[in-house]
Design an enzyme around this catalytic site. Sequence first.
Site, mmCIF file in Angstrom:
data_model
loop_
_atom_site.group_PDB
_atom_site.id
_atom_site.type_symbol
_atom_site.label_atom_id
_atom_site.label_comp_id
_atom_site.label_asym_id
_atom_site.label_seq_id
_atom_site.Cartn_x
_atom_site.Cartn_y
_atom_site.Cartn_z
ATOM 1 N N LYS A 1 29.683 43.166 41.918
ATOM 2 C CA LYS A 1 29.437 41.756 42.153
ATOM 3 C C LYS A 1 27.959 41.455 42.380
ATOM 4 O O LYS A 1 27.443 40.432 41.936
ATOM 5 C CB LYS A 1 30.253 41.263 43.342
ATOM 6 C CG LYS A 1 31.747 41.105 43.069
ATOM 7 C CD LYS A 1 32.461 40.518 44.267
ATOM 8 C CE LYS A 1 33.899 40.146 43.940
ATOM 9 N NZ LYS A 1 34.735 41.297 43.625
ATOM 10 N N GLU B 1 27.859 36.104 51.530
ATOM 11 C CA GLU B 1 27.605 34.808 50.914
ATOM 12 C C GLU B 1 28.012 33.715 51.900
ATOM 13 O O GLU B 1 28.873 33.926 52.765
ATOM 14 C CB GLU B 1 28.452 34.626 49.645
ATOM 15 C CG GLU B 1 28.000 35.421 48.457
ATOM 16 C CD GLU B 1 28.894 35.165 47.249
ATOM 17 O OE1 GLU B 1 28.429 35.449 46.133
ATOM 18 O OE2 GLU B 1 30.043 34.704 47.423
ATOM 19 N N HIS C 1 44.397 35.253 48.244
ATOM 20 C CA HIS C 1 43.350 35.397 47.226
ATOM 21 C C HIS C 1 43.904 35.761 45.856
ATOM 22 O O HIS C 1 43.156 36.187 44.981
ATOM 23 C CB HIS C 1 42.298 36.421 47.649
ATOM 24 C CG HIS C 1 41.679 36.141 48.985
ATOM 25 N ND1 HIS C 1 40.878 35.048 49.213
ATOM 26 C CD2 HIS C 1 41.771 36.792 50.169
ATOM 27 C CE1 HIS C 1 40.483 35.044 50.473
ATOM 28 N NE2 HIS C 1 41.016 36.085 51.070
ATOM 29 N N ARG D 1 36.548 40.573 30.495
ATOM 30 C CA ARG D 1 37.744 40.961 29.749
ATOM 31 C C ARG D 1 38.581 39.712 29.519
ATOM 32 O O ARG D 1 38.285 38.641 30.037
ATOM 33 C CB ARG D 1 38.566 41.984 30.551
ATOM 34 C CG ARG D 1 39.102 41.419 31.861
ATOM 35 C CD ARG D 1 39.808 42.470 32.691
ATOM 36 N NE ARG D 1 40.405 41.918 33.891
ATOM 37 C CZ ARG D 1 39.763 41.697 35.028
ATOM 38 N NH1 ARG D 1 38.468 41.982 35.108
ATOM 39 N NH2 ARG D 1 40.391 41.205 36.079
#
Length: 204
Positions: free
Chosen positions: A1, A84, A119, A175
């Site tokens: 990430k 973040e 999530h 993908r």
Amino acid sequence: KHTARDLALAVDVPLLPGSDLLETVDQAVTQAARIGYPVMLKSTAGGGGIGMQLCADRDALVAAFETVGRTATASFGDARVFIERFVADARHVEVQVFGDGAGRVVALGERDCSLQRRHQKVFEEAPGPSISAEERARIGKVCADAMADINYIGAGTIEFLYENGDFYFIEMNTRLQVEHPVTEGIFGCLLYTSPSPRDKRQSR
């Protein structure tokens, strides 16, 4: 990430305020103070909601730092983490792209996948109900231009948080994802295939 964040930053894709990779909890505390709480502590190798922890304050961040690192190591073999800014009231929007590896990229609209459980995406719809035509054109252009800059080849899904007209890059899945049929349904990608012999017999 974190590598994807660096690439996004280099090609002017909007990002949430965040940190580089963090080696110590002291670094995490310093960066969180700069960004402002609440923050999301994230494993750089994470996926499927694994290796993420919402931290409302300094104590929560300190308590979560080692735990997230252990979870990431056990799940992905990589303990590295970053943080973040956390956005509480945001939509989760993803854009489908295809590139030919020679700088030509098409963005096939967006899917709204805000309805999630732990999530994990539960329901997706396209076009996104909260996205205006102007916002759709803008974010599509951002994605196509960014992927053209790196000569991206193949299918990909670029994920964003959307808040009050602003989009923030989360990650890119390089993908074809299982939710691609939502885009196919909207754009008619499968509507012009030849009928099977069985379908032809039934139509008679």
